[in-house]
Design an enzyme around this catalytic site. Structure first.
Site, mmCIF file in Angstrom:
data_model
loop_
_atom_site.group_PDB
_atom_site.id
_atom_site.type_symbol
_atom_site.label_atom_id
_atom_site.label_comp_id
_atom_site.label_asym_id
_atom_site.label_seq_id
_atom_site.Cartn_x
_atom_site.Cartn_y
_atom_site.Cartn_z
ATOM 1 N N GLU A 142 -4.552 5.030 17.558
ATOM 2 C CA GLU A 142 -3.096 4.968 17.670
ATOM 3 C C GLU A 142 -2.615 6.067 18.604
ATOM 4 O OE1 GLU A 142 -1.178 3.565 13.665
ATOM 5 O OE2 GLU A 142 -2.538 5.200 13.241
ATOM 6 N N LYS A 165 0.851 -1.181 0.000
ATOM 7 C CA LYS A 165 0.000 0.000 0.000
ATOM 8 C C LYS A 165 0.899 1.248 0.000
ATOM 9 C CE LYS A 165 -1.029 2.004 4.315
ATOM 10 N NZ LYS A 165 -1.765 2.269 5.501
ATOM 11 N N HIS A 169 -7.691 -0.511 5.327
ATOM 12 C CA HIS A 169 -7.799 -1.400 6.486
ATOM 13 C C HIS A 169 -9.218 -1.449 7.055
ATOM 14 C CE1 HIS A 169 -3.572 -1.319 6.163
ATOM 15 N NE2 HIS A 169 -3.357 -0.217 6.847
HETATM 16 P P1 NAP Z 1 11.916 3.262 2.329
HETATM 17 O O1 NAP Z 1 12.471 2.987 3.679
HETATM 18 O O2 NAP Z 1 12.080 4.632 1.744
HETATM 19 O O3 NAP Z 1 12.617 2.214 1.344
HETATM 20 C C1 NAP Z 1 12.509 2.297 -0.040
HETATM 21 C C2 NAP Z 1 13.357 1.199 -0.673
HETATM 22 O O4 NAP Z 1 13.266 1.308 -2.072
HETATM 23 C C3 NAP Z 1 14.814 1.287 -0.315
HETATM 24 O O5 NAP Z 1 15.333 -0.021 -0.195
HETATM 25 C C4 NAP Z 1 15.409 1.970 -1.523
HETATM 26 O O6 NAP Z 1 16.775 1.634 -1.598
HETATM 27 C C5 NAP Z 1 14.569 1.368 -2.628
HETATM 28 N N1 NAP Z 1 14.500 2.181 -3.833
HETATM 29 C C6 NAP Z 1 14.179 3.483 -3.933
HETATM 30 N N2 NAP Z 1 14.218 3.880 -5.221
HETATM 31 C C7 NAP Z 1 14.581 2.797 -5.937
HETATM 32 C C8 NAP Z 1 14.784 2.558 -7.315
HETATM 33 N N3 NAP Z 1 14.677 3.527 -8.238
HETATM 34 N N4 NAP Z 1 15.133 1.320 -7.704
HETATM 35 C C9 NAP Z 1 15.273 0.315 -6.810
HETATM 36 N N5 NAP Z 1 15.083 0.483 -5.487
HETATM 37 C C10 NAP Z 1 14.741 1.704 -5.063
HETATM 38 O O7 NAP Z 1 10.393 2.906 2.216
HETATM 39 P P2 NAP Z 1 9.564 1.838 3.077
HETATM 40 O O8 NAP Z 1 9.056 2.513 4.289
HETATM 41 O O9 NAP Z 1 10.355 0.595 3.240
HETATM 42 O O10 NAP Z 1 8.301 1.598 2.147
HETATM 43 C C11 NAP Z 1 8.344 0.810 0.971
HETATM 44 C C12 NAP Z 1 6.929 0.709 0.404
HETATM 45 O O11 NAP Z 1 6.100 0.061 1.363
HETATM 46 C C13 NAP Z 1 6.265 2.058 0.135
HETATM 47 O O12 NAP Z 1 5.395 1.930 -0.963
HETATM 48 C C14 NAP Z 1 5.446 2.297 1.403
HETATM 49 O O13 NAP Z 1 4.341 3.126 1.155
HETATM 50 C C15 NAP Z 1 5.000 0.897 1.721
HETATM 51 N N6 NAP Z 1 4.688 0.677 3.134
HETATM 52 C C16 NAP Z 1 5.616 0.885 4.099
HETATM 53 C C17 NAP Z 1 5.288 0.640 5.429
HETATM 54 C C18 NAP Z 1 6.307 0.820 6.523
HETATM 55 O O14 NAP Z 1 5.986 0.505 7.666
HETATM 56 N N7 NAP Z 1 7.496 1.289 6.252
HETATM 57 C C19 NAP Z 1 4.008 0.189 5.767
HETATM 58 C C20 NAP Z 1 3.071 -0.023 4.745
HETATM 59 C C21 NAP Z 1 3.434 0.217 3.442
HETATM 60 P P3 NAP Z 1 17.847 2.494 -2.432
HETATM 61 O O15 NAP Z 1 17.704 3.910 -2.012
HETATM 62 O O16 NAP Z 1 19.147 1.858 -2.079
HETATM 63 O O17 NAP Z 1 17.498 2.292 -3.861
#
Ligand code: NAP
Length: 484
Positions: free
Chosen positions: A216, A148, A240
């Site tokens: 929350e 999401k 959700h």
């Molecule tokens: P994040 O911490 O910013 O991580 C993003 C990841 O994507 C990093 O590993 C980054 O690594 C990689 N990335 C960015 N640009 C890229 C590209 N052009 N090519 C390949 N890899 C790339 O984000 P996140 O919080 O993990 O969230 C990831 C996704 O899950 C998002 O869509 C977010 O909305 C969703 N989400 C997250 C959570 C949560 O709790 N964090 C919960 C629900 C949903 P590099 O910079 O090394 O490329």
């Protein structure tokens, strides 16, 4: 109770965004726990992919640190950790570039399940789907998992569905809503459809109203910019809470089968009435206890985005006409508490004089903390003093009732990833379901945008804006207390 962990088939799982917050906090620790439980065959591999330059050893070290931080200490078994991280690899790939894809292809093995988890921004879904296809990394049985937010309105959700559909069949697409992976959420279906007890009463004739609360204590600090573009409606209600509502309101599917279940949920979404402006209260938290206000966290003093929403939702079908569903969710509230409360109607006639002691029967399904159920029933107050009535809970905590196995309930992400490998889509949203949810949400959001409505303020640590109380009071009902 005997553990019934059934190993899945061997797999190659590629986690795009493997170095990111979600992967390191949830996905990798969750996979380790399943490995420890004996569910992941040792010949499976997990490959991180992101832009950062790193080799296998670097990703293994990163993942060790994630396990050390996010897995309970009593589950950190050195030998198991060594065996698990030995299954991890890494390929540097820019989703928008051409480098790294051939290297990834070489890592994929024949004869095992291939799954691609896109734990990256949705703007990259199209690029990744396209290149997986172009470099022939997928096979017809491959699965793609997307996180999401799935769009921010109907139009963008349609565009995402279209982009994925260019290279994957719907049967290969797993749209995660991690709420659906929670034990209690699945238990909703077991409670409803594996017991004769509740289903005859599960209709407007017997149910006065339903309350769904996701409260929350956390603020939006640290992700204010993202949150300010979404708000509680997009972040929680459209996905959700909508899923919870569907599981409560849906008709019995003919079988516990992915499409049968999702067909029934879709019918509920389509039966939702538009929501009148008077039936919605939006709020923003104020500063308090040394913490910022919403406007400060969002770094947008003019923001009209809601960090709290309460709404009354009506379902126009035979089963639910006349039984409102009240939803509320917010940040910086008094306690972290998610529950569904089904309040039943009064008996048609009371034979007891103690009208004051009488309370409605309520079935409370606790999603967190302490997953379980309470059924509030009336009994005679013990002791002398005549026939006075008292309400008591028939309490069932899953952890207590199920002993050791209950205490070891897998995290939602663990369960969902295992379902991806098993090829079971029941707990994932189908494309038409997501679109229907946006089709209902869009006019509500457009309405308040057009009217330029500003959310009401509420105190941090409270249970939300005063007006939200009125939403219930004017119907002669009241919210259940959010307890500390
Ligand atoms: P994040 O911490 O910013 O991580 C993003 C990841 O994507 C990093 O590993 C980054 O690594 C990689 N990335 C960015 N640009 C890229 C590209 N052009 N090519 C390949 N890899 C790339 O984000 P996140 O919080 O993990 O969230 C990831 C996704 O899950 C998002 O869509 C977010 O909305 C969703 N989400 C997250 C959570 C949560 O709790 N964090 C919960 C629900 C949903 P590099 O910079 O090394 O490329």
């Amino acid at each position: 109770m005997v553990s019934r962990v059934i190993p899945v088939d061997p797999f190659d799982l590629v986690v795009f965004g493997g170095t990111g917050d979600l992967a390191q906090r949830k996905i990798i620790p969750g996979l380790y726990r399943r490995f420890l439980a004996g569910q992941i065959p040792p010949e499976s591999t997990i490959i991180g992919a992101a832009r950062s330059e790193m080799d296998d050893a670097g990703f293994q070290q990163l993942s060790r640190e994630a396990i050390a931080e996010f897995v309970a200490k009593d589950k950190q078994e050195p030998e198991a950790i060594d065996a698990f991280v030995a299954r991890l690899g890494y390929v540097a790939i820019d989703a928008k570039g051409e480098g790294g894809w051939d290297a990834l292809k070489k890592r994929m093995r024949e004869g095992v399940v291939r799954a691609f988890y896109l734990s990256v921004a949705p703007s990259l879904f199209g690029d990744i789907a396209e290149r997986l296809h172009q470099y022939k990394i997928t096979d017809p049985d491959s699965r793609i998992v997307v996180e999401k937010p799935f769009g921010r309105d109907l139009e963008s959700a349609r565009a995402l569905n279209k982009v994925l559909a260019q290279h994957f069949d719907e049967a290969q697409i797993y749209r995660i809503d991690h709420y659906l992976g929670k034990e209690t959420v699945q238990n909703l279906m077991a409670v409803r459809f594996a017991n004769i007890l509740f289903e005859p009463l599960w209709k407007s004739e017997y149910v006065d109203h339903v309350q769904i609360t996701v409260a929350e204590t956390v603020s939006v600090e640290g992700r204010g910019a993202y949150y300010d573009r979404a708000g509680a409606m997009r972040d929680m209600v459209q996905n959700h809470m909508m899923q919870l509502l569907c599981l409560i309101a849906m008709e019995p599917p003919y079988h516990f089968d992915p499409d049968a279940v999702r067909d029934e949920k879709l019918k509920v979404i389509r039966a939702l009435d538009p929501v009148e402006p008077d039936d919605i209260v939006r709020g923003q938290y104020l500063a308090g206890n040394g913490q910022n206000s919403y406007l400060q966290d969002a770094e947008n003093p003019a923001s009209k985005t809601e960090s709290y929403i309460a709404m009354k939702v009506n379902i126009s079908n035979w089963r639910w006409k006349g039984t409102p569903f009240y939803l509320r969710t917010g940040k910086r509230l008094r306690a972290r508490e998610s529950e569904i409360a089904i309040t039943f109607r009064e008996p048609p006639h009371s034979i007891f004089d103690d009208a004051e002691g009488w309370r409605e029967n309520v079935l409370v399904i606790r999603l967190q903390p302490n997953e379980g159920m309470d059924l509030m029933v009336m009994i005679k107050e013990p002791g002398p003093g005549g026939m006075r009535l008292a309400q008591v809970p028939l309490d069932m905590s899953f952890a207590e009732a199920l002993g050791e196995e209950g205490a070891d309930i897998p995290d939602a992400y663990e369960r969902l990833i295992m379902d991806v490998i098993r090829g079971n889509q029941t707990l994932f949203m189908r494309g038409d379901e997501v679109e229907a949810a946006w089709a209902w949400t869009d006019p509500i959001i457009h309405g308040w945008e057009q009217r330029g409505e500003k959310p009401k303020s509420y105190d941090a640590g409270s249970s939300g804006p005063e007006d939200a109380l009125m939403l219930m009071h004017r119907d002669g009902r009241r919210w259940r207390e959010i307890r500390e």
